[in-house]
Design a protein around this motif. Sequence first.
Motif, PDB file in Angstrom:
ATOM      1  N   LYS A  44     -83.446-126.246  53.818  1.00 36.02           N
ATOM      2  CA  LYS A  44     -82.355-125.749  53.678  1.00 36.02           C
ATOM      3  C   LYS A  44     -81.698-126.958  53.279  1.00 36.02           C
ATOM      4  CE  LYS A  44     -79.198-122.337  54.829  1.00 36.02           C
ATOM      5  NZ  LYS A  44     -78.852-121.030  55.677  1.00 36.02           N
ATOM      6  N   LYS A  45     -80.654-126.955  52.289  1.00 39.30           N
ATOM      7  CA  LYS A  45     -80.061-128.075  51.774  1.00 39.30           C
ATOM      8  C   LYS A  45     -78.716-128.150  52.117  1.00 39.30           C
ATOM      9  CE  LYS A  45     -78.486-130.057  47.278  1.00 39.30           C
ATOM     10  NZ  LYS A  45     -78.385-130.008  45.967  1.00 39.30           N
ATOM     11  N   ASN A  46     -77.923-126.884  52.012  1.00 33.04           N
ATOM     12  CA  ASN A  46     -76.507-126.912  52.502  1.00 33.04           C
ATOM     13  C   ASN A  46     -76.288-125.314  53.019  1.00 33.04           C
ATOM     14  OD1 ASN A  46     -75.798-129.748  52.019  1.00 33.04           O
ATOM     15  ND2 ASN A  46     -75.182-128.823  49.586  1.00 33.04           N
ATOM     16  N   ASP A  47     -75.076-125.466  53.614  1.00 31.78           N
ATOM     17  CA  ASP A  47     -74.356-124.121  54.035  1.00 31.78           C
ATOM     18  C   ASP A  47     -73.384-123.918  53.156  1.00 31.78           C
ATOM     19  OD1 ASP A  47     -76.137-123.875  56.568  1.00 31.78           O
ATOM     20  OD2 ASP A  47     -74.530-124.585  57.786  1.00 31.78           O
ATOM     21  N   ILE A  48     -73.764-123.352  52.198  1.00 30.84           N
ATOM     22  CA  ILE A  48     -72.929-123.019  50.688  1.00 30.84           C
ATOM     23  C   ILE A  48     -72.267-121.575  51.496  1.00 30.84           C
ATOM     24  CG2 ILE A  48     -72.919-122.370  48.587  1.00 30.84           C
ATOM     25  CD1 ILE A  48     -75.280-124.393  48.052  1.00 30.84           C
ATOM     26  N   THR A  49     -70.969-121.634  51.524  1.00 31.94           N
ATOM     27  CA  THR A  49     -70.202-120.631  51.848  1.00 31.94           C
ATOM     28  C   THR A  49     -69.250-120.085  50.720  1.00 31.94           C
ATOM     29  OG1 THR A  49     -68.304-122.159  52.671  1.00 31.94           O
ATOM     30  CG2 THR A  49     -69.854-121.417  54.103  1.00 31.94           C
ATOM     31  N   ILE A  50     -69.245-118.787  50.549  1.00 32.83           N
ATOM     32  CA  ILE A  50     -68.624-118.216  49.395  1.00 32.83           C
ATOM     33  C   ILE A  50     -67.694-116.953  49.824  1.00 32.83           C
ATOM     34  CG2 ILE A  50     -68.803-116.846  47.267  1.00 32.83           C
ATOM     35  CD1 ILE A  50     -71.789-118.072  46.936  1.00 32.83           C
ATOM     36  N   SER A  51     -66.466-117.113  49.467  1.00 32.65           N
ATOM     37  CA  SER A  51     -65.772-115.854  49.718  1.00 32.65           C
ATOM     38  C   SER A  51     -65.896-114.919  48.792  1.00 32.65           C
ATOM     39  CB  SER A  51     -64.405-116.381  49.704  1.00 32.65           C
ATOM     40  OG  SER A  51     -64.072-116.884  51.107  1.00 32.65           O
ATOM     41  N   LEU A  52     -66.349-113.722  48.803  1.00 29.94           N
ATOM     42  CA  LEU A  52     -66.620-112.806  47.895  1.00 29.94           C
ATOM     43  C   LEU A  52     -65.548-111.570  47.763  1.00 29.94           C
ATOM     44  CD1 LEU A  52     -68.377-111.575  45.772  1.00 29.94           C
ATOM     45  CD2 LEU A  52     -69.617-110.335  47.440  1.00 29.94           C
ATOM     46  N   PHE A  53     -64.765-111.355  46.647  1.00 36.35           N
ATOM     47  CA  PHE A  53     -63.800-110.576  46.486  1.00 36.35           C
ATOM     48  C   PHE A  53     -64.460-109.279  45.636  1.00 36.35           C
ATOM     49  CE2 PHE A  53     -61.785-114.411  47.376  1.00 36.35           C
ATOM     50  CZ  PHE A  53     -60.989-114.299  48.260  1.00 36.35           C
ATOM     51  N   ARG A  54     -63.844-108.239  45.804  1.00 36.07           N
ATOM     52  CA  ARG A  54     -64.163-106.837  45.180  1.00 36.07           C
ATOM     53  C   ARG A  54     -63.929-107.185  43.733  1.00 36.07           C
ATOM     54  NH1 ARG A  54     -60.480-101.917  45.486  1.00 36.07           N
ATOM     55  NH2 ARG A  54     -59.858-103.331  47.273  1.00 36.07           N
ATOM     56  N   LEU A  55     -65.057-106.693  42.852  1.00 31.33           N
ATOM     57  CA  LEU A  55     -64.836-106.903  41.307  1.00 31.33           C
ATOM     58  C   LEU A  55     -63.697-106.134  40.940  1.00 31.33           C
ATOM     59  CD1 LEU A  55     -68.726-107.422  40.427  1.00 31.33           C
ATOM     60  CD2 LEU A  55     -66.931-108.998  41.018  1.00 31.33           C
ATOM     61  N   ASN A  56     -63.215-106.445  39.878  1.00 29.13           N
ATOM     62  CA  ASN A  56     -62.148-105.679  39.151  1.00 29.13           C
ATOM     63  C   ASN A  56     -62.868-104.628  38.608  1.00 29.13           C
ATOM     64  OD1 ASN A  56     -59.422-107.059  39.125  1.00 29.13           O
ATOM     65  ND2 ASN A  56     -60.672-108.715  38.259  1.00 29.13           N
ATOM     66  N   ASN A  57     -62.369-103.364  38.583  1.00 28.73           N
ATOM     67  CA  ASN A  57     -62.993-102.224  37.838  1.00 28.73           C
ATOM     68  C   ASN A  57     -62.239-101.854  36.734  1.00 28.73           C
ATOM     69  OD1 ASN A  57     -64.364 -99.966  37.275  1.00 28.73           O
ATOM     70  ND2 ASN A  57     -63.500 -98.731  38.952  1.00 28.73           N
ATOM     71  N   TYR A  58     -62.871-102.138  35.534  1.00 26.34           N
ATOM     72  CA  TYR A  58     -62.326-101.843  34.323  1.00 26.34           C
ATOM     73  C   TYR A  58     -63.001-100.580  33.520  1.00 26.34           C
ATOM     74  CZ  TYR A  58     -60.808-106.690  34.696  1.00 26.34           C
ATOM     75  OH  TYR A  58     -60.114-107.828  35.159  1.00 26.34           O
ATOM     76  N   THR A  59     -63.516 -99.792  34.239  1.00 24.86           N
ATOM     77  CA  THR A  59     -64.387 -98.602  34.122  1.00 24.86           C
ATOM     78  C   THR A  59     -63.326 -97.189  34.410  1.00 24.86           C
ATOM     79  OG1 THR A  59     -65.587 -98.184  35.898  1.00 24.86           O
ATOM     80  CG2 THR A  59     -66.356 -99.733  34.408  1.00 24.86           C
ATOM     81  N   ASP A  60     -63.887 -96.194  33.856  1.00 24.32           N
ATOM     82  CA  ASP A  60     -63.331 -94.786  34.263  1.00 24.32           C
ATOM     83  C   ASP A  60     -64.108 -94.369  35.483  1.00 24.32           C
ATOM     84  OD1 ASP A  60     -61.533 -95.097  32.084  1.00 24.32           O
ATOM     85  OD2 ASP A  60     -63.135 -93.820  30.884  1.00 24.32           O
ATOM     86  N   THR A  61     -64.993 -95.016  35.928  1.00 29.80           N
ATOM     87  CA  THR A  61     -65.935 -94.621  37.258  1.00 29.80           C
ATOM     88  C   THR A  61     -65.087 -95.211  38.463  1.00 29.80           C
ATOM     89  OG1 THR A  61     -67.843 -94.945  35.777  1.00 29.80           O
ATOM     90  CG2 THR A  61     -68.306 -94.634  38.361  1.00 29.80           C
ATOM     91  N   PRO A  62     -64.755 -94.282  39.097  1.00 29.20           N
ATOM     92  CA  PRO A  62     -63.988 -94.684  40.566  1.00 29.20           C
ATOM     93  C   PRO A  62     -65.154 -95.637  41.382  1.00 29.20           C
ATOM     94  CG  PRO A  62     -63.876 -92.365  40.328  1.00 29.20           C
ATOM     95  CD  PRO A  62     -64.848 -92.648  39.243  1.00 29.20           C
ATOM     96  N   ARG A  63     -64.431 -96.664  42.016  1.00 29.47           N
ATOM     97  CA  ARG A  63     -64.900 -97.660  42.856  1.00 29.47           C
ATOM     98  C   ARG A  63     -66.255 -98.601  42.208  1.00 29.47           C
ATOM     99  NH1 ARG A  63     -63.534 -96.898  48.206  1.00 29.47           N
ATOM    100  NH2 ARG A  63     -65.654 -97.339  49.107  1.00 29.47           N
TER     101      ARG A  63
END
Length: 173
Positions: A44-63
């Motif tokens: 293992k090289k590093n503890d790479i931390t990522i805050s993940l946010f919900r992707l914007n929905n530009y479709t007609d499909t809910p969620r």
Amino acid sequence: MKILQLSTALAVTFIIMGCSTSSLITTEKSMPEVYQDKNATHEKKNDITISLFRLNNYTDTPRAGMRASNIVEGILLAKGYKVTSHLKDKLPTIKKARKIAKEDGSKYFMYGGVSEWRYKTGIDGEPAVSLQLSLYKTKKLKLVWSATGSDSDWGNASIGTTAQDLLSDMLSN
């Protein structure tokens, strides 16, 4: 006889190629590496931390944004990244996302969007997915990595498997 066999093989190849299409564009830099190969040990090289946010929905499909984000989270975790999930939170602006990532102590945060998440109309009802992901350095709001991809698959495939294959390819670059 050989001409008939060759013609048949070419026809089958074109049919297969026409049923599944994929396009992927990424930045020159890849995602930050979690593992470093020292003497083939994959330490293992590093503890790479990522805050993940919900992707914007530009479709007609809910969620659709939530669904794609959930797949992104699973792939990042499987690759060894430490993920702080904000998938259930209301989607913030990019500046607010940076502030939240700072509060999390995350070195990076991921933001993006879904522009297609549907089954095509027609006899086969093929799944079609188009996504965009961007990874920013939290400290300076600097874009580190970005990828945009689209994929469609056979009529018997699901949107989930099509999206997972596409996202796996995107996050490998």
